[in-house]
Motif scaffolding. Structure first.
Motif, PDB file in Angstrom:
ATOM      1  N   GLU A  22       0.842  -1.206   0.000  1.00 18.63           N
ATOM      2  CA  GLU A  22       0.000   0.000   0.000  1.00 18.63           C
ATOM      3  C   GLU A  22       0.877   1.256   0.000  1.00 18.63           C
ATOM      4  OE1 GLU A  22      -2.944  -0.010   3.139  1.00 18.63           O
ATOM      5  OE2 GLU A  22      -3.641   1.969   2.558  1.00 18.63           O
ATOM      6  N   VAL A  23       1.983   1.206   0.736  1.00 14.97           N
ATOM      7  CA  VAL A  23       2.929   2.329   0.730  1.00 14.97           C
ATOM      8  C   VAL A  23       3.589   2.440  -0.646  1.00 14.97           C
ATOM      9  CG1 VAL A  23       5.003   3.282   1.819  1.00 14.97           C
ATOM     10  CG2 VAL A  23       3.325   2.043   3.212  1.00 14.97           C
ATOM     11  N   ALA A  24       3.878   1.282  -1.234  1.00  8.36           N
ATOM     12  CA  ALA A  24       4.500   1.272  -2.572  1.00  8.36           C
ATOM     13  C   ALA A  24       3.585   1.929  -3.603  1.00  8.36           C
ATOM     14  CB  ALA A  24       4.830  -0.158  -2.984  1.00  8.36           C
ATOM     15  N   ASP A  25       2.290   1.758  -3.411  1.00 11.95           N
ATOM     16  CA  ASP A  25       1.337   2.385  -4.334  1.00 11.95           C
ATOM     17  C   ASP A  25       1.198   3.885  -4.087  1.00 11.95           C
ATOM     18  OD1 ASP A  25       0.831   0.026  -5.657  1.00 11.95           O
ATOM     19  OD2 ASP A  25      -0.954  -0.473  -4.472  1.00 11.95           O
ATOM     20  N   GLY A  26       1.747   4.362  -2.983  1.00  8.76           N
ATOM     21  CA  GLY A  26       1.747   5.792  -2.652  1.00  8.76           C
ATOM     22  C   GLY A  26       3.164   6.345  -2.721  1.00  8.76           C
ATOM     23  N   PRO A  27       3.648   6.904  -1.600  1.00  7.59           N
ATOM     24  CA  PRO A  27       4.967   7.551  -1.622  1.00  7.59           C
ATOM     25  C   PRO A  27       6.142   6.594  -1.780  1.00  7.59           C
ATOM     26  CG  PRO A  27       3.660   8.262   0.277  1.00  7.59           C
ATOM     27  CD  PRO A  27       2.939   7.104  -0.332  1.00  7.59           C
ATOM     28  N   GLY A  28       5.953   5.329  -1.424  1.00  8.87           N
ATOM     29  CA  GLY A  28       7.000   4.336  -1.633  1.00  8.87           C
ATOM     30  C   GLY A  28       7.850   4.081  -0.406  1.00  8.87           C
ATOM     31  N   PHE A  29       8.632   3.003  -0.491  1.00  7.32           N
ATOM     32  CA  PHE A  29       9.511   2.661   0.623  1.00  7.32           C
ATOM     33  C   PHE A  29      10.880   2.231   0.125  1.00  7.32           C
ATOM     34  CE2 PHE A  29       7.583  -1.470  -0.364  1.00  7.32           C
ATOM     35  CZ  PHE A  29       8.614  -2.380  -0.198  1.00  7.32           C
ATOM     36  N   VAL A  30      11.860   2.458   1.014  1.00 10.75           N
ATOM     37  CA  VAL A  30      13.235   2.024   0.762  1.00 10.75           C
ATOM     38  C   VAL A  30      13.581   0.949   1.779  1.00 10.75           C
ATOM     39  CG1 VAL A  30      15.664   2.712   0.686  1.00 10.75           C
ATOM     40  CG2 VAL A  30      13.896   4.293  -0.135  1.00 10.75           C
ATOM     41  N   GLU A  31      14.131  -0.144   1.307  1.00 10.97           N
ATOM     42  CA  GLU A  31      14.546  -1.263   2.165  1.00 10.97           C
ATOM     43  C   GLU A  31      16.021  -1.088   2.527  1.00 10.97           C
ATOM     44  OE1 GLU A  31      13.842  -5.035   0.250  1.00 10.97           O
ATOM     45  OE2 GLU A  31      15.180  -6.100   1.630  1.00 10.97           O
ATOM     46  N   VAL A  32      16.306  -1.141   3.811  1.00  8.49           N
ATOM     47  CA  VAL A  32      17.686  -0.957   4.282  1.00  8.49           C
ATOM     48  C   VAL A  32      18.122  -2.183   5.075  1.00  8.49           C
ATOM     49  CG1 VAL A  32      19.161   0.388   5.854  1.00  8.49           C
ATOM     50  CG2 VAL A  32      17.539   1.572   4.351  1.00  8.49           C
ATOM     51  N   HIS A  33      19.356  -2.590   4.858  1.00  7.12           N
ATOM     52  CA  HIS A  33      20.011  -3.591   5.718  1.00  7.12           C
ATOM     53  C   HIS A  33      21.382  -3.063   6.089  1.00  7.12           C
ATOM     54  CE1 HIS A  33      16.837  -6.386   4.911  1.00  7.12           C
ATOM     55  NE2 HIS A  33      16.942  -6.074   3.627  1.00  7.12           N
ATOM     56  N   ILE A  34      21.689  -3.150   7.351  1.00  9.45           N
ATOM     57  CA  ILE A  34      22.988  -2.691   7.839  1.00  9.45           C
ATOM     58  C   ILE A  34      24.107  -3.555   7.250  1.00  9.45           C
ATOM     59  CG2 ILE A  34      24.402  -2.506   9.938  1.00  9.45           C
ATOM     60  CD1 ILE A  34      21.677  -1.810  11.379  1.00  9.45           C
ATOM     61  N   SER A  35      23.893  -4.852   7.262  1.00 11.98           N
ATOM     62  CA  SER A  35      24.901  -5.779   6.736  1.00 11.98           C
ATOM     63  C   SER A  35      24.633  -6.050   5.252  1.00 11.98           C
ATOM     64  CB  SER A  35      24.865  -7.096   7.521  1.00 11.98           C
ATOM     65  OG  SER A  35      23.629  -7.776   7.286  1.00 11.98           O
ATOM     66  N   ASN A  36      25.649  -6.586   4.594  1.00 12.43           N
ATOM     67  CA  ASN A  36      25.467  -6.995   3.197  1.00 12.43           C
ATOM     68  C   ASN A  36      24.869  -8.396   3.191  1.00 12.43           C
ATOM     69  OD1 ASN A  36      25.546  -7.726   0.566  1.00 12.43           O
ATOM     70  ND2 ASN A  36      27.735  -7.402   0.273  1.00 12.43           N
TER      71      ASN A  36
END
Ligand code: DQA
Length: 149
Positions: free
Chosen positions: A95-109
């Motif tokens: 639902e967020v993706a259909d609006g302003p969007g989201f960024v996925e973060v991971h501290i580690s690789n």
């Protein structure tokens, strides 16, 4: 190009409340409070409202995504291990993706770690994914959402 969001909700998932104590060789020595302070500073510089949520419970993370959708906020999410398992969180973030969007973060690789960490239920709906850059990944996400796109 999507408009600059009304604000950002930063959602951290399970065990991220243990940063600073938890596997420092993997996740560093900063606490979640340290990281949130840095994010708040960067968001203020960028003129963006920011709020923080953390939970070890999958359903609460789902509800935070609903909250962001209702506020019209973009999301920066580190879902921890739920990244690799949670269809429920994926559906909420859609639902967020259909609006302003989201960024996925991971501290580690995560791609340099165990194979089960290579699959994300979130990535294909994310605006982008940052992994392996430590806490800087959250700041990069703020910059991106503030208009670096
Ligand atoms: C993590 C990576 C996940 O695989 C792990 O379960 C975490 C943290 C990261 O920030 O690197 O809890 O999302």
């Amino acid at each position: 190009m999507p408009a600059t969001p009304a604000g950002i909700l930063v959602i951290n998932g399970p065990n991220l409340d243990r940063l600073g104590k938890r596997e420092p060789a993997v996740y560093g020595t900063e606490t979640l409070a340290d990281i949130e302070n840095k994010i708040a500073g960067r968001a203020a510089e960028r003129g963006l409202a920011v709020e923080f949520r953390q939970s070890n419970k999958e359903g609460e993370l789902v509800e935070y995504a609903h909250e962001a959708a209702d506020l019209g906020y973009a999301v920066i999410v580190n879902a921890g291990a739920y990244t690799h398992t949670s269809i429920a969180l994926r559906d909420a973030l859609a639902e967020v993706a259909d609006g302003p969007g989201f960024v996925e973060v991971h501290i580690s690789n995560v791609y340099a770690r165990e194979p089960f960490r290579h699959r994300s239920y979130l990535s294909d709906r994310a605006l982008g994914v940052v992994a392996g850059l430590g806490s800087f990944g959250y700041l990069a996400a703020v910059d991106f959402l503030a208009g670096g796109r």
